[in-house]
Design an enzyme around this catalytic site. Sequence first.
Site, PDB file in Angstrom:
ATOM      1  N   CYS A  36       0.844  -1.203   0.000  1.00  0.00           N
ATOM      2  CA  CYS A  36       0.000   0.000   0.000  1.00  0.00           C
ATOM      3  C   CYS A  36       0.880   1.254   0.000  1.00  0.00           C
ATOM      4  O   CYS A  36       1.808   1.376   0.808  1.00  0.00           O
ATOM      5  CB  CYS A  36      -0.917   0.003   1.213  1.00  0.00           C
ATOM      6  SG  CYS A  36      -2.035   1.443   1.263  1.00  0.00           S
ATOM      7  N   CYS A  63      -8.922  -1.050   2.617  1.00  0.00           N
ATOM      8  CA  CYS A  63      -8.343   0.232   2.225  1.00  0.00           C
ATOM      9  C   CYS A  63      -8.869   0.630   0.837  1.00  0.00           C
ATOM     10  O   CYS A  63      -8.881  -0.179  -0.089  1.00  0.00           O
ATOM     11  CB  CYS A  63      -6.822   0.123   2.195  1.00  0.00           C
ATOM     12  SG  CYS A  63      -5.971   1.593   1.576  1.00  0.00           S
ATOM     13  N   TRP A 438       4.165 -40.170 -18.438  1.00  0.00           N
ATOM     14  CA  TRP A 438       4.189 -38.826 -19.029  1.00  0.00           C
ATOM     15  C   TRP A 438       2.802 -38.198 -18.983  1.00  0.00           C
ATOM     16  O   TRP A 438       2.631 -37.058 -18.556  1.00  0.00           O
ATOM     17  CB  TRP A 438       4.689 -38.885 -20.483  1.00  0.00           C
ATOM     18  CG  TRP A 438       4.803 -37.504 -21.073  1.00  0.00           C
ATOM     19  CD1 TRP A 438       5.898 -36.710 -21.069  1.00  0.00           C
ATOM     20  CD2 TRP A 438       3.752 -36.750 -21.702  1.00  0.00           C
ATOM     21  NE1 TRP A 438       5.606 -35.494 -21.660  1.00  0.00           N
ATOM     22  CE2 TRP A 438       4.296 -35.493 -22.057  1.00  0.00           C
ATOM     23  CE3 TRP A 438       2.420 -37.011 -21.989  1.00  0.00           C
ATOM     24  CZ2 TRP A 438       3.547 -34.508 -22.694  1.00  0.00           C
ATOM     25  CZ3 TRP A 438       1.657 -36.025 -22.623  1.00  0.00           C
ATOM     26  CH2 TRP A 438       2.224 -34.796 -22.972  1.00  0.00           C
ATOM     27  N   TYR A 442       1.858 -34.910 -16.858  1.00  0.00           N
ATOM     28  CA  TYR A 442       1.434 -33.696 -17.570  1.00  0.00           C
ATOM     29  C   TYR A 442       0.075 -33.229 -17.067  1.00  0.00           C
ATOM     30  O   TYR A 442      -0.157 -32.034 -16.875  1.00  0.00           O
ATOM     31  CB  TYR A 442       1.387 -33.995 -19.066  1.00  0.00           C
ATOM     32  CG  TYR A 442       1.150 -32.779 -19.933  1.00  0.00           C
ATOM     33  CD1 TYR A 442       2.168 -31.857 -20.156  1.00  0.00           C
ATOM     34  CD2 TYR A 442      -0.080 -32.549 -20.539  1.00  0.00           C
ATOM     35  CE1 TYR A 442       1.967 -30.749 -20.958  1.00  0.00           C
ATOM     36  CE2 TYR A 442      -0.298 -31.447 -21.339  1.00  0.00           C
ATOM     37  CZ  TYR A 442       0.731 -30.546 -21.548  1.00  0.00           C
ATOM     38  OH  TYR A 442       0.514 -29.444 -22.339  1.00  0.00           O
ATOM     39  N   ASP A 458      10.335 -36.986 -21.228  1.00  0.00           N
ATOM     40  CA  ASP A 458       9.873 -36.105 -22.293  1.00  0.00           C
ATOM     41  C   ASP A 458      10.995 -35.843 -23.295  1.00  0.00           C
ATOM     42  O   ASP A 458      12.141 -35.587 -22.920  1.00  0.00           O
ATOM     43  CB  ASP A 458       9.401 -34.787 -21.671  1.00  0.00           C
ATOM     44  CG  ASP A 458       8.925 -33.797 -22.690  1.00  0.00           C
ATOM     45  OD1 ASP A 458       7.744 -33.869 -23.066  1.00  0.00           O
ATOM     46  OD2 ASP A 458       9.740 -32.963 -23.135  1.00  0.00           O
TER      47      ASP A 458
END
Length: 510
Positions: A36, A63, A438, A442, A458
């Site tokens: 702030c 605020c 895989w 993923y 991969d």
Amino acid sequence: MDDDSRYEAVRGRDERFDGVFFTGVLTTGIYCRPSCPAVTPRRHNVRFFPSAAAAQRAGLRACRRCRPDAVPGSAEWNVRADLTGRAMRLIADGIVDREGVEGLARRLGYSVRQIRRQLTAELGAGPVALARVRRAHTARVLLQTTELPVTEIAFAAGFASVRQFNDTIREIHARTPRELRARGRTRSGASAAGTGGVALRLACRGPYATGAVLDFLARRAVPGIEEVTGTPGRRVYRRTLALPYGHGIAEVHESGGTAADGGTTDGAAGGGWLPCRLHLADLRDLTTAVQRIRRLLDLDADPYAVTERLGADPLLGPLVHRRPGLRSPGAADPHELAVRAVLGQQVTVGAARTLAGTLVAAYGKPLPAPDGTLTHLFPEPGSLADAPLTELGMPAARRAALRTLAAALADGALVLDPGADRDEAERTLLALRGIGPWTAGYIRMRALGDPDVFLPGDAGVRHALARLGAGADRAGDWRPWRSYALHHLWHSTEITEPAETAGTHEPENR
């Protein structure tokens, strides 16, 4: 952090901690985000809160200058896989508004009492109070960006009555809804109603590699449900959304900004933001739609923590500093992502995109009217569980794997909602015929937003590691941010299309 270090963050207006904790100023009766720009209060007048709901519970109001209700979400909830982390992700998705605390408890497998006790102990407020903060934020956005009558906004934001809505807005913002609407127009200069939809500025923490994220999404944009238009630096990502009460279309612009650029409609004081516009069939879906786009774009991540760990690594450091703010994109729809992951087995990204487009055209739900190239919603799992899928031209074993996955999603055997147990979901995936490590990894990384997934098998990762002269055994040094390391490795390759799926050989028969 202890309170002294929190106060030092406030003194430094450190936006890294926006959303991590909130600063209550006892002499003024307000609470702020750490960044702030107002004069720093004296230490003995400050109390710190773990959530905005806890600050409101203590009798403080938000605020008006820094808008603490619009901070990015704490990255802690993406990292944590415990009850509190799972509950916070579900609350953010709007589960308490739609299904009540009982629905939240049912999805998590705990009693209502246990959840209330745990959240109150850690966050200073229970699930109802945490959801109430989100409803108030949604109401403020609608008041300041649409011309809807106040009564309609009350119910669209999830309030049970107009009286409850009015009381909450006055308590949190110290203004009536009509005063808040007038103030918003003064700050932004104009209402967004003339351009259609709900205009937002989606706050993010620290640097954000927008171009790299849009590149990632553009290469995978499925015809009919996604598109990327425009030129580099001014691109727009658009996609359809299947939401609890109806459908929607989201537009996210590449050219964002910072708080220094002027007043915002969805607050980004001290940080950055991306312009977004949502077109919703039912405005009750606003909170859920925003949260799903935030997950897709990984807007609640903590790039400072990622850089601190990965940037200090001799191998990854140069890559990290070359692309500050690189994110790990998630998913707007985890079921969709899971289906697309199976479609991507043993083919390139381009081929997977084509297959997904064929699937959408054959089994997707058409929009009431096309919007540009957007024509459909992605098929629901139930519509794929018994479908022949011959249009895809895939091997029979992979079509069977796709149907098996869809059936598990449709009957609830596989849970991929924001509060899912990640370990349990991965075990369930690996038990399905045709799903290998895989694909499961993923899905865990993108559909479940896990920041600590690595895919050693991969093809793109192997190529990148070979170029760097390292092996997959180095990945242990990159915890708990291995998903980000994965993206840095993919981006480091010189392959035109860094296809995670290219050369990835998941078993067709297990």
